[in-house]
Scaffold this motif. Structure first.
Motif, PDB file in Angstrom:
ATOM      1  N   GLU A 120       0.829  -1.207   0.000  1.00 32.54           N
ATOM      2  CA  GLU A 120       0.000   0.000   0.000  1.00 32.54           C
ATOM      3  C   GLU A 120       0.864   1.257   0.000  1.00 32.54           C
ATOM      4  N   TRP A 121       1.908   1.229   0.800  1.00 36.01           N
ATOM      5  CA  TRP A 121       2.789   2.395   0.916  1.00 36.01           C
ATOM      6  C   TRP A 121       3.403   2.750  -0.431  1.00 36.01           C
ATOM      7  N   ASN A 122       3.897   1.735  -1.137  1.00 40.51           N
ATOM      8  CA  ASN A 122       4.546   1.972  -2.433  1.00 40.51           C
ATOM      9  C   ASN A 122       3.562   2.426  -3.507  1.00 40.51           C
ATOM     10  N   SER A 123       2.274   2.104  -3.302  1.00 39.95           N
ATOM     11  CA  SER A 123       1.265   2.517  -4.276  1.00 39.95           C
ATOM     12  C   SER A 123       0.710   3.913  -3.978  1.00 39.95           C
ATOM     13  N   GLY A 124       1.193   4.541  -2.913  1.00 35.82           N
ATOM     14  CA  GLY A 124       0.755   5.886  -2.578  1.00 35.82           C
ATOM     15  C   GLY A 124      -0.408   5.948  -1.620  1.00 35.82           C
ATOM     16  N   ASN A 125      -0.780   4.802  -1.046  1.00 34.08           N
ATOM     17  CA  ASN A 125      -1.835   4.789  -0.017  1.00 34.08           C
ATOM     18  C   ASN A 125      -1.162   4.660   1.346  1.00 34.08           C
ATOM     19  N   TRP A 126      -1.044   5.807   2.057  1.00 31.26           N
ATOM     20  CA  TRP A 126      -0.262   5.841   3.300  1.00 31.26           C
ATOM     21  C   TRP A 126      -1.121   5.855   4.554  1.00 31.26           C
ATOM     22  N   THR A 127      -2.430   5.791   4.427  1.00 34.51           N
ATOM     23  CA  THR A 127      -3.310   6.054   5.559  1.00 34.51           C
ATOM     24  C   THR A 127      -3.190   5.031   6.691  1.00 34.51           C
ATOM     25  N   ARG A 128      -2.683   3.814   6.390  1.00 34.40           N
ATOM     26  CA  ARG A 128      -2.528   2.827   7.473  1.00 34.40           C
ATOM     27  C   ARG A 128      -1.257   3.057   8.272  1.00 34.40           C
ATOM     28  N   GLY A 129      -0.395   3.939   7.775  1.00 36.02           N
ATOM     29  CA  GLY A 129       0.736   4.400   8.555  1.00 36.02           C
ATOM     30  C   GLY A 129       1.853   3.406   8.748  1.00 36.02           C
ATOM     31  N   CYS A 130       2.523   3.548   9.896  1.00 36.29           N
ATOM     32  CA  CYS A 130       3.755   2.801  10.173  1.00 36.29           C
ATOM     33  C   CYS A 130       3.672   2.086  11.521  1.00 36.29           C
ATOM     34  N   VAL A 131       4.545   1.089  11.684  1.00 27.09           N
ATOM     35  CA  VAL A 131       4.629   0.338  12.942  1.00 27.09           C
ATOM     36  C   VAL A 131       6.090   0.278  13.373  1.00 27.09           C
ATOM     37  N   ARG A 132       6.302  -0.020  14.657  1.00 29.99           N
ATOM     38  CA  ARG A 132       7.675  -0.082  15.179  1.00 29.99           C
ATOM     39  C   ARG A 132       8.452  -1.256  14.592  1.00 29.99           C
ATOM     40  N   GLU A 133       9.727  -0.996  14.354  1.00 29.92           N
ATOM     41  CA  GLU A 133      10.626  -2.076  13.942  1.00 29.92           C
ATOM     42  C   GLU A 133      10.965  -2.967  15.119  1.00 29.92           C
ATOM     43  N   MET A 134      11.033  -2.380  16.314  1.00 30.91           N
ATOM     44  CA  MET A 134      11.478  -3.119  17.493  1.00 30.91           C
ATOM     45  C   MET A 134      10.657  -2.707  18.703  1.00 30.91           C
ATOM     46  N   GLU A 135      10.288  -3.668  19.532  1.00 29.37           N
ATOM     47  CA  GLU A 135       9.494  -3.405  20.720  1.00 29.37           C
ATOM     48  C   GLU A 135      10.269  -2.510  21.680  1.00 29.37           C
ATOM     49  N   LEU A 136       9.525  -1.633  22.345  1.00 26.80           N
ATOM     50  CA  LEU A 136      10.153  -0.740  23.319  1.00 26.80           C
ATOM     51  C   LEU A 136      10.724  -1.545  24.479  1.00 26.80           C
ATOM     52  N   ASN A 137      11.866  -1.098  24.990  1.00 31.23           N
ATOM     53  CA  ASN A 137      12.513  -1.801  26.093  1.00 31.23           C
ATOM     54  C   ASN A 137      11.680  -1.754  27.364  1.00 31.23           C
ATOM     55  N   CYS A 138      10.973  -0.650  27.585  1.00 29.37           N
ATOM     56  CA  CYS A 138      10.172  -0.564  28.807  1.00 29.37           C
ATOM     57  C   CYS A 138       9.020  -1.570  28.770  1.00 29.37           C
ATOM     58  N   LYS A 139       8.554  -1.923  27.565  1.00 29.87           N
ATOM     59  CA  LYS A 139       7.528  -2.952  27.453  1.00 29.87           C
ATOM     60  C   LYS A 139       8.091  -4.316  27.857  1.00 29.87           C
ATOM     61  N   LYS A 140       9.354  -4.537  27.476  1.00 29.42           N
ATOM     62  CA  LYS A 140      10.001  -5.789  27.856  1.00 29.42           C
ATOM     63  C   LYS A 140      10.163  -5.867  29.362  1.00 29.42           C
ATOM     64  N   ASN A 141      10.492  -4.725  29.972  1.00 37.14           N
ATOM     65  CA  ASN A 141      10.677  -4.690  31.429  1.00 37.14           C
ATOM     66  C   ASN A 141       9.411  -5.118  32.157  1.00 37.14           C
ATOM     67  N   THR A 142       8.268  -4.725  31.624  1.00 36.50           N
ATOM     68  CA  THR A 142       7.011  -5.054  32.294  1.00 36.50           C
ATOM     69  C   THR A 142       6.542  -6.465  31.982  1.00 36.50           C
ATOM     70  N   SER A 143       7.067  -7.050  30.903  1.00 38.97           N
ATOM     71  CA  SER A 143       6.587  -8.375  30.494  1.00 38.97           C
ATOM     72  C   SER A 143       7.537  -9.503  30.897  1.00 38.97           C
ATOM     73  N   THR A 144       8.751  -9.162  31.336  1.00 41.78           N
ATOM     74  CA  THR A 144       9.708 -10.200  31.743  1.00 41.78           C
ATOM     75  C   THR A 144      10.225  -9.901  33.132  1.00 41.78           C
ATOM     76  N   SER A 145      10.661 -10.938  33.800  1.00 41.95           N
ATOM     77  CA  SER A 145      11.184 -10.754  35.159  1.00 41.95           C
ATOM     78  C   SER A 145      12.662 -10.460  35.162  1.00 41.95           C
ATOM     79  N   THR A 146      13.392 -10.852  34.123  1.00 43.39           N
ATOM     80  CA  THR A 146      14.837 -10.619  34.057  1.00 43.39           C
ATOM     81  C   THR A 146      15.085  -9.408  33.179  1.00 43.39           C
ATOM     82  N   SER A 147      15.040  -8.251  33.797  1.00 42.92           N
ATOM     83  CA  SER A 147      15.157  -7.023  33.016  1.00 42.92           C
ATOM     84  C   SER A 147      16.375  -6.208  33.402  1.00 42.92           C
ATOM     85  N   THR A 148      17.296  -6.826  34.158  1.00 35.82           N
ATOM     86  CA  THR A 148      18.424  -6.033  34.654  1.00 35.82           C
ATOM     87  C   THR A 148      19.346  -5.594  33.540  1.00 35.82           C
ATOM     88  N   ASN A 149      19.424  -6.387  32.447  1.00 30.00           N
ATOM     89  CA  ASN A 149      20.353  -6.059  31.364  1.00 30.00           C
ATOM     90  C   ASN A 149      19.694  -5.272  30.230  1.00 30.00           C
TER      91      ASN A 149
END
Length: 813
Positions: free
Chosen positions: A322-351
């Motif tokens: 869609e993006w290459n055809s000029g229809n941009w309305t669905r937008g963009c998504v993250r390439e990589m999950e936020l680290n703070c999300k990982k902190n809340t979803s895992t118990s080993t977040s020290t590193n």
């Protein structure tokens, strides 16, 4: 006998003429006994607006509306029965007042086509049309029952408001016509939101179509063409306690209007009497990027790029196809999950490292932001967002404060100029990857451009030094030797590199910072923006002029800096900042008792007297206002900001200029309308300032009370013998005679004709009680706002005229 017959004949003829005259409907108001018919019009007292029946070219429908009188092409500004037109051939229709006191539009069959539908009976009502374009229904005590300004169609006139009341649920919006020849409500509407800060929206049905960006107390930040001069002509008033947010045009000129077209475009038009035509004063951008959400969530639109949409760094298109055809309305998504999300979803977040923030500049800030009230600076804003994992972005805007976003970032736009900084949360690894990529690209190109960069640097440095030296030589020639020439490095050291924690405020010409010199002396540093409206000439003007002025009620200029493109002024530091920080702050205004206020009024008057009469050269300030009055630790006033001032020698009295500068609301009529300024122009500004100090109200804050401005309100109280009612309720009545005298002096200063105003010598004497006061003349405005509960003789309110044709024909827009 013949004499008797002759007399009787004359009596009969006279009675027939009277009956004919009454049948033609010549009267001054619409009343229950005097309706308005299709061959009549109601005209405002100043012949500015006209109300009556009309048809549009090529249409067989008939409407009742209001339009500009005697202007061609005219402009229909309001339509009563836009949803239920009358038949063109219905000549028995009438606009009347029913037995229940409501305005009613009746067709020839006595059926109600349109009505005001105001609840509650009234023994007697009448309807009048004002020079503001407001059609008002009044009761027997001249109290307003209904106003056309509260029922807008597609046009916004000065002093009219659109907005929302969240407590009552009432929304007032502009609603487009269906087409240029059909006033039936179209699909587009324009209004403002109740959020903080508010935004203006145009909707297509219920879907956002265009968005103005946030209101920064001077302009909408998402409209780059809405410059300071235009922005000062508009107002957004937000009252959290009342739950109201209203937008209005704050202009003296009644021949200005904003309207929404059938296609959803928003435009401000102004009548040019010289050209005898309506000219476009401002129009919303008409490019694709102005359409809401063109690039979708986390997409950035830039109309100068090809393609116009890109994803924020760290994001990728949601659908490459869609993006290459000029229809941009669905937008963009993250390439990589936020680290703070990982902190809340895992118990080993020290590193797991913390997320980073990627700063984007010159941005239209996204929709659906939240204001954080307990954050004082940019560092605090970042800290708040960093500590809240749900916070996806933040921006600190000087006139607003801290804004954060917890939802998908939508309707982002990148401007070539203007705009704000936006910091977007990205995963730490991604931020590092972006930086690594940037380093590789930079290193690969450095070798090729090194020589050219050095050449350009040396050339620019040479030109900057040459310019700086030229300025310094000119300033020396202009007797500015007593001022210190500071190095830019010393300014950086004093202000901690212009840290946001040192920032005192920001105006149209740049930012002001608190600084501390090597000798420990505190200073205020005014750094002019590179895009500032204050150019080289204004900068030099302020240095040269203020260096010659020495008075206890004028701010002291200590020095300046001119290195490269930098234009910096160094003033004495005044601990209490500007007068408006006290006067218009509900929590601080009580600190200004009458003794302090009178001291401030007298100090400003003495400072102006020095400028006009006692300094080595006569000076006209041209921008006297509350925010340009600074206060020292003892609350002594000091006039500041001389960038727009003019200096004269000899006996020159009046000056004409094509460039109108200053602040609307403080400009004298002859200056705002004709470009003519003199000492009496400053006197007018002083009068406005004096009345603001006494009342604690802004000159433009009384629209919702039925007054055009503070001056009309003050005059009404004065003429009713209630002058002390103008006094700020935050003050105790301690010196009623002194307060009344100040109001009297203020009204003398704001008289329309410059020759009627006292000079500052007389003003100082008047304030001290050493001079008798003449009676002020009523200030006459371009148009007068309606005053509630004021009885006005009907013959002064409106005039009804009879058309010589069977209907009023108004051209479509």
């Amino acid at each position: 006998m013949r004499l008797m017959i002759s007399w009787c004949s004359c009596l009969v003829i006279f009675c027939l003429l009277q009956a004919s005259h009454k049948a033609s409907g010549v009267a001054y108001n619409i009343t229950p006994s005097e309706p308005l018919f299709p061959n009549q019009t109601l005209v405002s007292s100043g012949n500015i607006f006209e109300l009556g029946f009309f048809t549009l070219n090529g249409s067989e429908n008939q409407y009742v509306g209001i339009w500009y009188k005697n202007l061609r092409p005219s402009k229909i500004v309001w339509v009563a029965n836009r949803e239920r037109p009358l038949v063109y051939t219905d000549r028995s229709a009438k606009l009347t007042i029913g037995s229940d006191g409501n305005l009613k539009l009746m067709d020839g069959q006595e059926s109600i086509v349109w009505s005001t539908n105001v609840s509650g009976r009234s023994n007697y009502t009448l309807a009048v049309l004002f020079d503001s374009g407001n059609f008002v229904l009044k009761d027997g005590n001249y109290g307003e029952i209904w106003r056309s300004f509260d029922d807008p169609t597609d046009t916004l006139l000065p002093t009219m408001k659109i907005g929302v009341n969240v407590r009552t649920g009432v929304k007032k919006s502009l609603i487009s016509w269906r087409s240029d020849s059909d006033p039936f409500p179209g699909s587009f509407s324009t209004g403002v939101t109740s959020e903080t800060p508010p935004q203006a929206f145009t909707w297509n049905g219920s879907t956002p179509y265009r968005r103005s960006g946030q209101w920064d107390k001077a302009k909408f930040m998402g409209l780059p063409t809405m410059d300071q001069s235009y922005g000062s002509g508009c107002t957004v008033e937000q009252d959290a306690q009342q739950g109201t947010t209203y937008f209005s045009i704050n202009r003296y000129d009644v021949f200005v209007y904003m309207f929404i077209s059938p296609g959803g475009s928003l435009t401000i038009m102004r009548w040019d009497d010289g050209a005898k035509a309506w000219l476009t004063e401002w129009a919303a951008a008409n490019d694709t990027c102005a359409i809401y959400g063109t690039c979708g969530p986390f997409g950035v639109c830039n109309s100068l790029n090809s393609p116009i949409c890109r994803c924020i760094d760290g994001f990728v298109p949601k659908s490459n196809e869609e993006w290459n055809s000029g229809n941009w309305t669905r937008g963009c998504v993250r390439e990589m999950e936020l680290n703070c999300k990982k902190n809340t979803s895992t118990s080993t977040s020290t590193n797991i490292k913390e997320d980073a923030f990627w700063q984007m500049s010159q941005m239209k800030l996204p929709d659906s932001g939240d204001y954080v009230s307990d954050v004082e600076d940019e560092e605090g804003c970042e800290s708040w967002c960093r500590s809240n994992c749900s916070c996806l972005a933040y921006s600190y805007v000087s006139n607003i404060g801290c804004m954060v976003w917890n939802k998908d970032l939508i309707d982002l736009q990148e401007f070539p100029r203007a705009g704000e900084d936006l910091s977007v949360r990205v995963a730490h690894v991604k931020a590092g990857g972006l930086r690594h990529k940037a380093v590789i690209i930079s290193l690969s190109t450095i070798a090729g451009i090194m020589f050219f960069a050095v050449y350009v640097f040396v050339l620019c440095k040479w030109r900057a030094n040459k310019t700086g030296n030229a300025w310094q030589e000119q300033l020396k020639q202009d007797d500015s030797r007593e001022l210190t020439l500071y190095s830019f490095d010393s300014i950086l050291l004093a202000t901690n590199k212009f840290s946001t924690t040192s920032k005192l405020g920001q105006g149209g010409f740049g930012s002001v910072y608190k600084g501390k010199l090597k000798d420990g002396k505190e200073v205020a540093v005014k750094r002019l923006s590179s895009t500032s409206a204050q150019g080289v000439e204004e900068f030099k003007n302020e240095i040269i002029l203020i260096s010659k002025l020495q008075h206890r009620n004028l701010v002291k200029l200590m020095g300046y800096c001119t290195e490269g493109e930098e234009k910096i002024l160094v003033y004495e530091y005044l601990s209490n900042k500007s007068l408006d920080t006290f006067l218009f702050d509900s929590g601080k205004k009580a600190e200004l008792d009458w003794g302090k206020r009178f001291q401030i009024i007298q100090g400003i008057a003495r400072g102006l007297l020095y400028l006009h009469r006692d300094s080595c050269r006569r000076v006209i300030h041209r921008d006297l206002k509350v925010s340009n009055i600074l206060l020292d630790e003892k609350m002594n006033p000091k006039i500041s900001d001389f960038g727009l001032a003019r200096m004269f020698e000899g006996t020159q009295v009046l000056v004409n200029t094509r460039k109108i500068v200053g602040t609307l609301g403080y400009m004298s009529p002859e200056y705002a309308m004709g470009g003519i300024f003199s000492e009496r122009s400053d006197v007018y500004s002083f009068g406005v300032l004096l009345l603001e100090i006494v009342s604690g109200k802004k000159n433009t804050s009384l629209y919702d009370q039925g007054y055009m401005n503070l001056l009309s309100y003050a005059w009404q109280l004065w003429s009713d013998g209630k002058a002390l009612d103008l006094m700020d309720v935050a003050m105790a009545v301690s010196s009623p005679l002194e307060i009344t005298r100040c109001i009297h002096v203020g009204l003398l200063c704001v008289q329309d004709h410059a020759t009627d105003r006292p000079n500052m010598s007389n003003v100082v004497l008047m304030l001290s009680g050493e001079s008798d006061l003449p009676q002020p003349r009523q200030p006459m405005f371009t148009f007068q706002a309606e005053r509630p509960n004021r009885s006005i003789p009907p013959q002064q309110e409106s005039i009804r005229s009879v058309n010589t044709i069977t209907n009023t024909l108004v051209e479509g827009r």
